[in-house]
Enzyme design. Sequence first.
Site, PDB file in Angstrom:
ATOM      1  N   SER A  31      50.505  18.318 -18.922  1.00  0.00           N
ATOM      2  CA  SER A  31      50.004  19.240 -20.070  1.00  0.00           C
ATOM      3  C   SER A  31      50.397  20.645 -19.734  1.00  0.00           C
ATOM      4  O   SER A  31      50.314  21.414 -20.631  1.00  0.00           O
ATOM      5  CB  SER A  31      48.299  19.095 -20.159  1.00  0.00           C
ATOM      6  OG  SER A  31      47.983  19.744 -18.996  1.00  0.00           O
ATOM      7  N   GLY A  32      50.968  21.104 -18.537  1.00  0.00           N
ATOM      8  CA  GLY A  32      51.257  22.419 -18.283  1.00  0.00           C
ATOM      9  C   GLY A  32      49.943  23.190 -17.530  1.00  0.00           C
ATOM     10  O   GLY A  32      50.150  24.136 -17.102  1.00  0.00           O
ATOM     11  N   VAL A  82      46.794  23.628 -14.841  1.00  0.00           N
ATOM     12  CA  VAL A  82      46.767  23.577 -13.172  1.00  0.00           C
ATOM     13  C   VAL A  82      46.902  22.328 -12.457  1.00  0.00           C
ATOM     14  O   VAL A  82      47.443  21.789 -11.984  1.00  0.00           O
ATOM     15  CB  VAL A  82      45.678  24.330 -12.933  1.00  0.00           C
ATOM     16  CG1 VAL A  82      45.562  24.256 -11.317  1.00  0.00           C
ATOM     17  CG2 VAL A  82      45.376  25.920 -13.345  1.00  0.00           C
ATOM     18  N   ASP A  83      45.840  21.283 -13.320  1.00  0.00           N
ATOM     19  CA  ASP A  83      45.848  20.041 -12.479  1.00  0.00           C
ATOM     20  C   ASP A  83      46.904  19.128 -12.855  1.00  0.00           C
ATOM     21  O   ASP A  83      47.320  18.620 -11.816  1.00  0.00           O
ATOM     22  CB  ASP A  83      44.424  19.208 -13.203  1.00  0.00           C
ATOM     23  CG  ASP A  83      43.233  20.030 -13.283  1.00  0.00           C
ATOM     24  OD1 ASP A  83      43.143  20.888 -12.223  1.00  0.00           O
ATOM     25  OD2 ASP A  83      42.248  19.911 -13.982  1.00  0.00           O
ATOM     26  N   SER A  84      47.308  18.955 -14.037  1.00  0.00           N
ATOM     27  CA  SER A  84      48.701  18.208 -14.158  1.00  0.00           C
ATOM     28  C   SER A  84      49.847  18.962 -13.604  1.00  0.00           C
ATOM     29  O   SER A  84      50.677  17.955 -13.120  1.00  0.00           O
ATOM     30  CB  SER A  84      48.763  17.684 -15.683  1.00  0.00           C
ATOM     31  OG  SER A  84      49.100  19.076 -16.294  1.00  0.00           O
ATOM     32  N   LYS A 134      38.167  21.872  -9.017  1.00  0.00           N
ATOM     33  CA  LYS A 134      38.991  22.869  -9.364  1.00  0.00           C
ATOM     34  C   LYS A 134      39.643  23.683  -8.224  1.00  0.00           C
ATOM     35  O   LYS A 134      41.220  23.999  -8.030  1.00  0.00           O
ATOM     36  CB  LYS A 134      38.546  23.674 -10.448  1.00  0.00           C
ATOM     37  CG  LYS A 134      39.560  24.606 -11.052  1.00  0.00           C
ATOM     38  CD  LYS A 134      40.607  23.986 -11.811  1.00  0.00           C
ATOM     39  CE  LYS A 134      40.029  23.326 -13.105  1.00  0.00           C
ATOM     40  NZ  LYS A 134      41.206  22.841 -13.981  1.00  0.00           N
ATOM     41  N   CYS A 150      15.458  16.624  -3.548  1.00  0.00           N
ATOM     42  CA  CYS A 150      14.666  16.462  -4.916  1.00  0.00           C
ATOM     43  C   CYS A 150      14.318  14.928  -4.738  1.00  0.00           C
ATOM     44  O   CYS A 150      13.353  14.495  -3.806  1.00  0.00           O
ATOM     45  CB  CYS A 150      15.498  16.652  -5.909  1.00  0.00           C
ATOM     46  SG  CYS A 150      14.559  16.987  -7.595  1.00  0.00           S
ATOM     47  N   TYR A 151      14.839  14.099  -5.558  1.00  0.00           N
ATOM     48  CA  TYR A 151      14.365  12.751  -5.583  1.00  0.00           C
ATOM     49  C   TYR A 151      14.752  11.964  -4.348  1.00  0.00           C
ATOM     50  O   TYR A 151      13.863  11.184  -3.935  1.00  0.00           O
ATOM     51  CB  TYR A 151      15.263  11.905  -6.626  1.00  0.00           C
ATOM     52  CG  TYR A 151      15.019  10.471  -6.845  1.00  0.00           C
ATOM     53  CD1 TYR A 151      13.662  10.225  -7.585  1.00  0.00           C
ATOM     54  CD2 TYR A 151      15.779   9.637  -6.425  1.00  0.00           C
ATOM     55  CE1 TYR A 151      13.542   8.599  -7.762  1.00  0.00           C
ATOM     56  CE2 TYR A 151      15.373   8.347  -6.224  1.00  0.00           C
ATOM     57  CZ  TYR A 151      14.323   7.725  -7.248  1.00  0.00           C
ATOM     58  OH  TYR A 151      13.990   6.382  -7.208  1.00  0.00           O
ATOM     59  N   GLY A 153      17.690  12.915  -8.960  1.00  0.00           N
ATOM     60  CA  GLY A 153      17.821  11.628  -9.968  1.00  0.00           C
ATOM     61  C   GLY A 153      16.834  11.885 -10.975  1.00  0.00           C
ATOM     62  O   GLY A 153      15.678  12.625 -10.416  1.00  0.00           O
ATOM     63  N   HIS A 164      16.877  22.326  -4.640  1.00  0.00           N
ATOM     64  CA  HIS A 164      18.164  21.937  -4.539  1.00  0.00           C
ATOM     65  C   HIS A 164      18.943  22.907  -3.770  1.00  0.00           C
ATOM     66  O   HIS A 164      19.392  24.108  -4.527  1.00  0.00           O
ATOM     67  CB  HIS A 164      18.735  21.815  -6.048  1.00  0.00           C
ATOM     68  CG  HIS A 164      18.123  20.782  -6.888  1.00  0.00           C
ATOM     69  ND1 HIS A 164      19.094  19.607  -6.822  1.00  0.00           N
ATOM     70  CD2 HIS A 164      17.335  20.442  -7.602  1.00  0.00           C
ATOM     71  CE1 HIS A 164      18.300  18.461  -7.344  1.00  0.00           C
ATOM     72  NE2 HIS A 164      17.268  19.259  -7.994  1.00  0.00           N
TER      73      HIS A 164
END
Length: 529
Positions: free
Chosen positions: A239-240, A242-244, A385, A97-98, A70, A185
């Site tokens: 939308s055509g 991958v996700d949709s 993804k 880290c934080y 953070g 990290h």
Amino acid sequence: MQKNNVRKGTMMNRPDAAEMILVLDFGGQYNQLIARRVRENHVYCEVHPHTLSVERIRELAPRGIILTGGPNSVYGEKTVTASKELFMLGIPVLGICYGAQLIAYLCGGHVEPAPTSEYGRTEVEVVDADSPLFEGIPRMNVCWMSHTDYISGLPNGFHVTAQTPVCPIAAMENPAERLYAVQFHPEVMHTEHGAEMLRSFIYRVCGCTGTWRMDSFVQTAIEELRQKIGRGRALCALSGGVDSSVAAVLLSKAIGSQLTCVFVDHGLLRKNEGDEVEAVFGRDGVYDVNFIRINARDRFYARLKGVTEPEQKRKIIGEEFIRVFEEAAHEIGAVDFLVQGTIYPDVIESGLGKSAVIKSHHNVGGLPDHVDFKEIVEPLRLLFKDEVRAAGRELGIPDYLVDRQPFPGPGLGIRIIGEVTEEKVHIVQEADAIYREEIEKAGIRRNLGQYFAALTNMRSVGVMGDGRTYDYAIALRAVETSDFMTAESAQLPWELLAHVTTRIVNEVRGVNRVLYDCTGKPPGTIEFE
């Protein structure tokens, strides 16, 4: 239909709570990447704000807890913190880290400004080879640092497990209390053995067995969708990409003919993309779904006229999408649910958690305050993804669709720097088509996470056919990435770049210069705007 300004339907099947790792978000930019790394080990992971109550944590009963990085200081006026009770639950905790500094501070150690800040790749020395986090890790290894504060004094019960020349407590642990902390990290790919460290925490410290698989996600998600929607009707914003596409097939499996897929051609698509989408989902396509194609390019161009600011463009496109979908829903009849292919990187980059807003995604931060649907359903909202692609394969979607290049919902609107015009859209469509064609011919498509051409707002003097030109510069982008949260610029063969440049300058009117973007993510983003 009642208007609703509350996003609902955030769906993700949660496996047995005994196999869950909880990530508490303190505002770092890599927070979702931590969850991604946990899931790579077939262990389910959820990200929640640091304000999550101890009572709720007990209910979730995670096998382990990870505190993220953070931007704040644990001792500052604007500090964000957690309850000390977190360390009394008997659940292993890893601070990054934080998060590491917070463990030290809350347990009685000391944190202060570092005499020398560390950023980027840093050589770290493991000083306790018996630590479960560092078992099998080389004594000297490269880690990714990003801090201005450091732990200057150990809390009682802790000992140092790693150090650097300027950070004497680069890692520490209290094995009796099962508390572990690393200043670096491990979740980013620049930390050479970070994946092994996280795996050790998940399996050796937390005792997970790794039972979460994408096939169980698909089966449970279909059942959840079926129960949620019941006899209602749903409209899928297709939308055509991958996700949709995965969201559409998932819904089709769940509710069949109750689903209507609406494809909005906003005039900002890649060359021939509208026809390609219709060929897959339309009347003669691969899937038996109700499909509507709407030509809305004129209204989008009109709304974007004179607009140059990227966030404003995204929000205009997001709102206009919703309005088109609402109009389509009224023509179809009573539609209760709007289905979107929102995924996890969309959510984090839109700043809906504790992290900073990087850019508003048209289907998340770009949504208007009120939408004319009962609920927004986002079955992929907590997937990355590559997990979406895995779900697509489980659903039987052909590889040519699952492996398709990512394309943002705002389309070429955010690959055109400055004002969007029909002329500029044509220029970038043609240049992008040439670039993608040559990448395909070179046989390197599968090695790249994403690649595209963008139109800069820069015009420069050139010489073509013994005459002066004053035309646009095209920027080419190609990155290597597994999760789209971080990325490296791809080192494409110079011969390929030279050939693409020659073709674009010769074949695309209005372009006299081609540039290649060598920036990674961070500090850049994958898209231009």
